[in-house]
Design a protein around this motif. Structure first.
Motif, PDB file in Angstrom:
ATOM      1  N   ARG A  87      92.953  41.154  83.213  1.00 10.93           N
ATOM      2  CA  ARG A  87      93.884  40.199  83.817  1.00 10.93           C
ATOM      3  C   ARG A  87      93.215  38.843  84.034  1.00 10.93           C
ATOM      4  O   ARG A  87      93.842  37.793  83.894  1.00 10.93           O
ATOM      5  CB  ARG A  87      94.430  40.748  85.135  1.00 10.93           C
ATOM      6  N   GLY A  88      91.928  38.857  84.360  1.00  9.58           N
ATOM      7  CA  GLY A  88      91.208  37.593  84.514  1.00  9.58           C
ATOM      8  C   GLY A  88      91.109  36.849  83.201  1.00  9.58           C
ATOM      9  O   GLY A  88      91.278  35.623  83.146  1.00  9.58           O
ATOM     10  N   ALA A  89      90.846  37.585  82.119  1.00 10.21           N
ATOM     11  CA  ALA A  89      90.763  36.961  80.795  1.00 10.21           C
ATOM     12  C   ALA A  89      92.099  36.358  80.396  1.00 10.21           C
ATOM     13  O   ALA A  89      92.172  35.254  79.851  1.00 10.21           O
ATOM     14  CB  ALA A  89      90.312  37.998  79.765  1.00 10.21           C
ATOM     15  N   ALA A  90      93.191  37.088  80.658  1.00 15.87           N
ATOM     16  CA  ALA A  90      94.522  36.575  80.331  1.00 15.87           C
ATOM     17  C   ALA A  90      94.858  35.358  81.184  1.00 15.87           C
ATOM     18  O   ALA A  90      95.461  34.389  80.698  1.00 15.87           O
ATOM     19  CB  ALA A  90      95.562  37.673  80.541  1.00 15.87           C
ATOM     20  N   ALA A  91      94.457  35.371  82.448  1.00 13.19           N
ATOM     21  CA  ALA A  91      94.754  34.246  83.338  1.00 13.19           C
ATOM     22  C   ALA A  91      94.093  32.963  82.852  1.00 13.19           C
ATOM     23  O   ALA A  91      94.715  31.888  82.837  1.00 13.19           O
ATOM     24  CB  ALA A  91      94.292  34.576  84.759  1.00 13.19           C
ATOM     25  N   VAL A  92      92.833  33.052  82.443  1.00 10.92           N
ATOM     26  CA  VAL A  92      92.125  31.867  81.957  1.00 10.92           C
ATOM     27  C   VAL A  92      92.786  31.339  80.687  1.00 10.92           C
ATOM     28  O   VAL A  92      92.944  30.123  80.505  1.00 10.92           O
ATOM     29  CB  VAL A  92      90.637  32.186  81.710  1.00 10.92           C
ATOM     30  N   GLU A  93      93.205  32.246  79.811  1.00  7.91           N
ATOM     31  CA  GLU A  93      93.873  31.808  78.590  1.00  7.91           C
ATOM     32  C   GLU A  93      95.197  31.104  78.916  1.00  7.91           C
ATOM     33  O   GLU A  93      95.549  30.115  78.272  1.00  7.91           O
ATOM     34  CB  GLU A  93      94.118  33.007  77.668  1.00  7.91           C
ATOM     35  N   LEU A  94      95.915  31.583  79.905  1.00  3.74           N
ATOM     36  CA  LEU A  94      97.172  30.934  80.286  1.00  3.74           C
ATOM     37  C   LEU A  94      96.926  29.544  80.844  1.00  3.74           C
ATOM     38  O   LEU A  94      97.706  28.613  80.581  1.00  3.74           O
ATOM     39  CB  LEU A  94      97.913  31.799  81.308  1.00  3.74           C
ATOM     40  N   LEU A  95      95.860  29.368  81.622  1.00  2.00           N
ATOM     41  CA  LEU A  95      95.532  28.025  82.117  1.00  2.00           C
ATOM     42  C   LEU A  95      95.270  27.080  80.951  1.00  2.00           C
ATOM     43  O   LEU A  95      95.698  25.919  80.949  1.00  2.00           O
ATOM     44  CB  LEU A  95      94.313  28.080  83.038  1.00  2.00           C
ATOM     45  N   HIS A  96      94.570  27.582  79.954  1.00  2.00           N
ATOM     46  CA  HIS A  96      94.289  26.767  78.770  1.00  2.00           C
ATOM     47  C   HIS A  96      95.576  26.455  78.007  1.00  2.00           C
ATOM     48  O   HIS A  96      95.824  25.313  77.619  1.00  2.00           O
ATOM     49  CB  HIS A  96      93.311  27.526  77.870  1.00  2.00           C
ATOM     50  N   LEU A  97      96.418  27.467  77.801  1.00  2.00           N
ATOM     51  CA  LEU A  97      97.651  27.261  77.045  1.00  2.00           C
ATOM     52  C   LEU A  97      98.571  26.274  77.743  1.00  2.00           C
ATOM     53  O   LEU A  97      99.224  25.446  77.094  1.00  2.00           O
ATOM     54  CB  LEU A  97      98.378  28.601  76.847  1.00  2.00           C
ATOM     55  N   GLY A  98      98.641  26.358  79.076  1.00  2.00           N
ATOM     56  CA  GLY A  98      99.479  25.411  79.815  1.00  2.00           C
ATOM     57  C   GLY A  98      99.058  23.978  79.580  1.00  2.00           C
ATOM     58  O   GLY A  98      99.904  23.077  79.452  1.00  2.00           O
ATOM     59  N   SER A  99      97.757  23.749  79.479  1.00  2.00           N
ATOM     60  CA  SER A  99      97.264  22.385  79.258  1.00  2.00           C
ATOM     61  C   SER A  99      97.628  21.884  77.861  1.00  2.00           C
ATOM     62  O   SER A  99      97.792  20.678  77.661  1.00  2.00           O
ATOM     63  CB  SER A  99      95.747  22.332  79.452  1.00  2.00           C
ATOM     64  N   LEU A 100      97.768  22.794  76.892  1.00  2.00           N
ATOM     65  CA  LEU A 100      98.098  22.378  75.523  1.00  2.00           C
ATOM     66  C   LEU A 100      99.500  21.791  75.437  1.00  2.00           C
ATOM     67  O   LEU A 100      99.747  20.886  74.633  1.00  2.00           O
ATOM     68  CB  LEU A 100      97.956  23.560  74.561  1.00  2.00           C
ATOM     69  N   TYR A 101     100.429  22.323  76.225  1.00  2.00           N
ATOM     70  CA  TYR A 101     101.772  21.746  76.240  1.00  2.00           C
ATOM     71  C   TYR A 101     101.705  20.274  76.650  1.00  2.00           C
ATOM     72  O   TYR A 101     102.345  19.412  76.045  1.00  2.00           O
ATOM     73  CB  TYR A 101     102.659  22.499  77.233  1.00  2.00           C
ATOM     74  N   HIS A 102     100.942  20.000  77.685  1.00  2.00           N
ATOM     75  CA  HIS A 102     100.811  18.622  78.162  1.00  2.00           C
ATOM     76  C   HIS A 102     100.088  17.763  77.134  1.00  2.00           C
ATOM     77  O   HIS A 102     100.454  16.598  76.918  1.00  2.00           O
ATOM     78  CB  HIS A 102     100.066  18.608  79.497  1.00  2.00           C
ATOM     79  N   ASP A 103      99.047  18.317  76.504  1.00  2.00           N
ATOM     80  CA  ASP A 103      98.311  17.567  75.473  1.00  2.00           C
ATOM     81  C   ASP A 103      99.244  17.122  74.353  1.00  2.00           C
ATOM     82  O   ASP A 103      99.174  15.982  73.887  1.00  2.00           O
ATOM     83  CB  ASP A 103      97.187  18.430  74.882  1.00  2.00           C
ATOM     84  N   ASP A 104     100.114  18.032  73.901  1.00  2.00           N
ATOM     85  CA  ASP A 104     101.009  17.708  72.787  1.00  2.00           C
ATOM     86  C   ASP A 104     102.003  16.621  73.170  1.00  2.00           C
ATOM     87  O   ASP A 104     102.371  15.784  72.346  1.00  2.00           O
ATOM     88  CB  ASP A 104     101.752  18.960  72.323  1.00  2.00           C
ATOM     89  N   VAL A 105     102.452  16.633  74.423  1.00  2.00           N
ATOM     90  CA  VAL A 105     103.361  15.581  74.882  1.00  2.00           C
ATOM     91  C   VAL A 105     102.638  14.240  74.914  1.00  2.00           C
ATOM     92  O   VAL A 105     103.147  13.219  74.426  1.00  2.00           O
ATOM     93  CB  VAL A 105     103.931  15.930  76.271  1.00  2.00           C
TER      94      VAL A 105
END
Length: 586
Positions: free
Chosen positions: A75-93
């Motif tokens: 769950r910790g590994a998945a949580a860190v990946e979600l934090l990273h993925l969330g930032s990618l949405y903002h990067d693309d905008v």
């Protein structure tokens, strides 16, 4: 990433990463299943799970590498990946990117407003999972998020600053990239419940590796092709993001320094890139990245762990950088021939089109106007039609590019989720029906449409305008239906082939575009005359059959259902055609 790991040292890594994938997934919005596609990357995403792998390896290193990870680590590994993925949405905008890992980005499909909200949803999903692990984990996540935002703020503040220092650059990448990779290692170490100094050592490893990782990414932006990266390259220079190779090259080349300014053209960006490569600064940046990697390895040197596990973890990190190692680039004038349509389309239209794709956000730089699908669409219009006035030629070129882009979105073979296809179609229809004088739906495609629609309807009757929008909406629906059939593996019978193909051919829509090009409006009685409709049917048959014969191998490779040869073979029970070696090589 896990393919580079010695399975004899970490035998459960692949299985544990599958457990992480099960935890990862789209954010679901209660009562609105159609919105799931906003945060769903689909089952065939090309993500390598670098951060979850680091979390798992850090845990293995401090425990028993031969045992599977605890559920808390997953769950910790998945949580860190979600934090990273969330930032990618903002990067693309922020970057106005229309692709992410070779697929349409969320902002390209849903618009910037929805993409930002989707990114927030993914980020807070990750934070919730960290909070469920404990106070230390969520605090570490919050600190990493704060550092990541600080790095992005520093980078934004230094945009188009030709005097940007190396330290400012390092401060930016330390926050925007290294902080989350450090968090990945820290969260894994936390679950091992070892002394704090061991946790800090692993967090330090992740940070130093993160600095090297971002340096290589910035080098690749200068040295790779769009095909290799799966996204536009040489994008940092026009955006005013001056990375370490550029900073060093500009410090000793005044001609390069003079090019570093706001409003840099595509030609100037290409020239600046050649100057950076010729300066030798890329090799220097690679040496700096290698030093960061050596420092990362040094962080693990004092840990009382299995030497084989330590060596395997360092080898894994180096293999990530090896796969990102830039190919050799020789600076010099381009020997590429001009685009195929260069002599067929007027210079005024070529110039307008290059400016239009950049101003609307369809392309990062004017050089991307030479994308083969776009030039092919424009070339077809120039070859097929007699010359028209500049305004009509430009409008026709713009709509040809926009339709080619929409067609690519629906036909992308990596799009394998029917809900995502439906969401794409709904977004396109909403875009059509917005007021171009006060457009509410953001995004590059919507912006491009809002700029074209007033030009298309100028001088047209209200009935023509409504028919045009209806035809285009029906074409979107046909594209959606075709994509659903592709995803579900449906192969139409030969008796159904013609109506199915006609619906995706957009013949009525194409006629309307020709009316715009020639500045005329055909009477409705003429358009609906049985002779005209029969001629249309014959043209469709001939055109589609010729296309299907030529594209059979590629259609078989992509499992495209609308191929007459494929339909006949399927109906007769014959085996599908074996793709050619050329297609297999792809």
């Amino acid at each position: 990433m896990s393919r580079e790991i010695d399975s004899a040292v970490f035998p459960h890594l692949e299985a544990d990463l599958d457990r992480v994938r099960e935890v990862l997934g789209p954010v679901r919005f209660e009562g609105r299943p159609e919105l799931t596609a906003l945060t769903d990357e689909g089952p065939d995403t090309s993500r390598r799970l670098v951060r979850p792998t680091l979390t798992l390896l850090s845990y293995y290193l401090l425990t028993d590498p031969a045992s599977p990870a605890d559920d808390r680590v997953i769950r910790g590994a998945a949580a860190v990946e979600l934090l990273h993925l969330g930032s990618l949405y903002h990067d693309d905008v922020i970057d106005h990117a229309d692709q992410r890992r070779g697929r349409p980005s969320a902002n390209a499909v849903w618009g910037s407003h929805m993409a930002v909200l989707g990114g927030d949803s993914v980020t807070f999903s990750g934070m919730r999972m960290l909070a469920e692990l404990g106070g230390r984990e969520v605090l570490a996540g919050a600190i990493a998020g704060e550092q990541m935002c600080a790095g992005m703020v520093i980078e934004a503040a230094d945009q188009h600053v030709a005097s940007r220092s190396e330290q400012a650059y390092l401060d930016a990448i330390d926050g925007k990239t290294a902080a989350v990779l450090s968090l990945a290692c820290r969260v894994g170490a936390m679950q091992a419940d070892h002394p704090e100094e061991q946790e800090e050592a692993l967090a330090g490893f992740g940070r130093q590796f993160g600095l090297a990782y971002q340096l290589y990414d910035d080098i690749l932006d200068l040295t790779s092709t769009a095909e290799e990266m799966g996204k536009p390259v040489n994008a940092d220079l026009p955006e005013g993001i001056y990375t370490l190779p550029v900073i060093r090259a500009a410090a000793r080349d005044r001609s390069l320094a003079r090019l570093l300014r706001s409003g840099m053209t595509g030609e100037q960006a290409a020239q600046a890139r050649e100057l950076v490569i010729a300066s030798g600064a890329v090799d220097e940046a690679q040496a700096v990245a290698e030093e960061f990697m050596n420092q990362a390895a040094g962080q693990l040197a004092g840990l009382p762990v299995d030497p084989r596990a330590r060596h395997a973890m360092i080898a894994c990190a180096r293999s990530v950088l090896d796969r990102r190692t830039p190919r050799p680039v020789v600076a010099g004038p381009s020997t590429q021939p001009p685009p195929a349509d260069s002599e067929l389309v007027s210079p005024q239209t070529r110039s307008w089109l290059r400016s239009w794709v950049v101003n609307t956000g369809l392309a990062v730089s004017a050089a991307e106007a030479d994308y083969h699908r776009w030039t092919g669409a424009v070339q077809w219009s120039a070859q097929s039609l007699a010359s028209a006035g500049a305004a009509h030629e430009q409008t026709f070129a713009g709509i040809a590019v926009l339709i080619a882009l929409c067609d690519d979105l629906f036909e992308d073979p990596r799009l394998k989720d029917t809900e995502a296809v439906t969401a794409l179609r709904r977004g396109m229809v909403a875009m059509l029906r917005q007021d171009p004088q006060a457009p509410w739906r953001p995004g590059a495609i919507a912006t491009a449409w809002a700029s074209l629609w007033p030009r298309l309807r100028e001088g047209r009757s209200a009935r023509w305008q409504e028919r045009f929008l209806d035809d285009l909406e029906q074409w979107f629906e046909a594209c959606e239906r075709e994509a659903h059939h592709r995803i579900n593996g449906y192969i139409p019978a030969t008796a159904d082939y013609l109506p199915l193909r006609k619906s995706t051919g957009g013949f009525d829509f194409a006629i309307a575009c020709l009316e715009v090009y020639r500045d005329l409006e055909l009477p409705t009685k003429l358009r609906r005359h049985p002779m005209i409709r029969r001629l249309e049917e014959l043209l469709c048959w001939v055109g589609f059959m010729e296309n299907d014969l030529v594209s059979l191998d590629q259609d078989e490779t992509d499992h495209v259902p609308y191929n007459l040869v494929r339909a006949i073979r399927h109906e007769r029970g014959a085996p599908a055609a074996k793709p050619s070696s050329r297609c297999n090589a792809r």
